[in-house]
Design a protein around this motif. Structure first.
Motif, short mmCIF file in Angstrom:
data_model
loop_
_atom_site.label_atom_id
_atom_site.label_comp_id
_atom_site.label_asym_id
_atom_site.label_seq_id
_atom_site.Cartn_x
_atom_site.Cartn_y
_atom_site.Cartn_z
N ALA A 159 0.83 -1.56 0.02
CA ALA A 159 0.09 -0.02 0.19
C ALA A 159 1.27 1.09 -0.05
O ALA A 159 0.85 1.49 -0.72
CB ALA A 159 -0.60 0.29 1.21
N ILE A 160 2.31 1.46 0.55
CA ILE A 160 2.54 2.36 0.38
C ILE A 160 3.81 2.58 -0.83
O ILE A 160 3.73 3.12 -1.19
CB ILE A 160 4.01 2.27 2.03
CG1 ILE A 160 3.33 2.11 2.92
CG2 ILE A 160 5.36 3.19 1.40
CD1 ILE A 160 4.56 1.83 3.99
N LEU A 161 4.19 1.22 -1.13
CA LEU A 161 4.50 1.53 -3.22
C LEU A 161 3.44 2.39 -3.54
O LEU A 161 3.70 3.34 -4.84
CB LEU A 161 4.87 0.41 -3.32
CG LEU A 161 6.20 -0.38 -2.77
CD1 LEU A 161 6.28 -1.24 -3.60
CD2 LEU A 161 7.71 0.52 -3.01
N ALA A 162 2.22 1.63 -4.00
CA ALA A 162 0.49 2.30 -4.14
C ALA A 162 0.84 3.21 -3.97
O ALA A 162 0.29 4.15 -5.29
CB ALA A 162 -0.28 1.49 -3.99
N CYS A 163 0.30 4.16 -2.57
CA CYS A 163 0.34 5.87 -2.49
C CYS A 163 1.20 6.09 -3.67
O CYS A 163 1.55 7.41 -4.09
CB CYS A 163 0.52 5.74 -1.24
SG CYS A 163 -0.91 5.60 0.14
N MET A 164 2.42 6.26 -3.41
CA MET A 164 4.30 6.63 -4.05
C MET A 164 3.52 6.63 -5.27
O MET A 164 4.36 7.85 -6.22
CB MET A 164 5.70 5.74 -3.82
CG MET A 164 5.58 6.27 -2.39
SD MET A 164 7.17 4.73 -1.80
CE MET A 164 8.50 5.77 -2.18
N ALA A 165 2.90 5.30 -6.34
CA ALA A 165 3.19 5.23 -7.55
C ALA A 165 1.90 5.92 -7.92
O ALA A 165 1.77 6.96 -9.06
CB ALA A 165 2.54 3.80 -8.02
N VAL A 166 0.40 6.17 -6.73
CA VAL A 166 0.02 7.32 -7.47
C VAL A 166 0.13 8.95 -7.29
O VAL A 166 -0.39 9.76 -8.27
CB VAL A 166 -1.38 7.01 -6.52
CG1 VAL A 166 -2.11 8.39 -7.42
CG2 VAL A 166 -2.01 5.58 -6.59
#
Length: 285
Positions: free
Chosen positions: A252-259
């Motif tokens: 989820a942290i990586l997904a937030c960074m991706a968004v």
């Protein structure tokens, strides 16, 4: 005199079908997995989520990922600017070969790249033994992670700046030179303002690639917990250890960074296209 009204183009059935298929595939391939990541991360409640966020391995992996990115971006920034300036302002023998060599990271598998670095700088190589004799460890440590990350992200800034500089030309720089401006003054006052949005766009892409790199890093890191695990490697490690909640928290942290990166990328891309379009407009006489 009667006026002829222009009819709006009527969308045919196959066009609407293609648009619908494209939207459906986007939702299926991109949106649903992203929603599931956050759903799984919050499935255990806020207490479990906060407990996972406070784990040492997660904070160490996040710190290493950010540290690697902060070292990678300036290196590629300097390389990209110098290369773009060189190939757009000068004509020399081997220029086409140089442009081809820049694309090697695009064509090379990250795993193969990591393996090549391991062979060259590993303990079994002559160079690796020399570094080891001087108490310098490259592989299975953060220097090796930074090295392979720089390699896989090398083309991004250069490949954005080269066409942008070609479109802009060098007339303004030549005018500044004829007025007695120094090289640094020309770069800071003329070149940099013209390429700033392309530069920022390249920085965003490089940062996103550095944060998400897995293949090359997995080969040279050794996957040592709390030492050489970046965020992508940590997700795999936690999943292999059946720590599902912690794995989805890291994801989820990586997904937030991706968004966040996607939003910045969209803004930068729009500004770059707008700038290039303005440069291509020729004023009427």
């Amino acid at each position: 005199m009667s006026t002829v009204k222009q009819r709006k183009p009527v969308r045919q059935a196959h066009q609407l079908l293609l648009v619908g298929v494209g939207i459906a595939l986007t939702i299926l391939v991109l949106v649903i997995p992203l929603v599931l990541i956050f759903a799984k991360a919050f499935a255990g409640g806020w207490q479990l989520l906060l407990a996972n966020l406070q784990e040492d391995y997660l904070r160490n992996a996040l710190a290493l990922t950010v540290f690697t990115t902060l070292l990678t971006v300036p290196c590629n920034l300097l390389f990209g600017i110098l290369l773009a300036w060189c190939v757009t302002h000068y004509r020399f023998r081997g220029r086409d070969l140089l442009l081809t060599l820049v694309d090697i990271p695009y064509a090379t598998s990250p795993v193969v790249a990591g393996l090549c670095y391991l062979v060259v700088f590993g303990m079994e190589s002559t160079l690796g033994q020399w570094f080891s004799a001087h108490d310098i460890q490259l592989m299975f440590a953060w220097p090796g992670i930074v090295m392979v990350t720089i390699f896989v992200t090398t083309p991004y800034i250069a490949r954005i700046l080269i066409p942008l500089m070609q479109v802009q030309g060098s007339e303004e720089e030549l005018a500044a030179l004829s007025l007695g401006a120094s090289g640094w003054t020309i770069f800071w006052r003329v070149t940099l303002p013209n390429i700033k949005w392309g530069l920022l766009y390249g920085v965003v892409l490089t940062s996103a690639r550095a944060v998400g790199e897995f293949g090359a890093v997995s080969v040279v890191s050794g996957s040592i917990m709390n030492q050489t695990l970046t965020m992508p490697l940590l997700v795999e490690q936690l999943n292999n250890d059946y720590k599902t909640a912690a794995a989805f928290t890291a994801a989820a942290i990586l997904a937030c960074m991706a968004v966040i990166t996607l939003i910045l990328k969209t803004v930068m891309e729009w500004r770059v296209n707008r700038e290039v379009a303005q440069r291509k407009v020729v004023p009427a006489d």
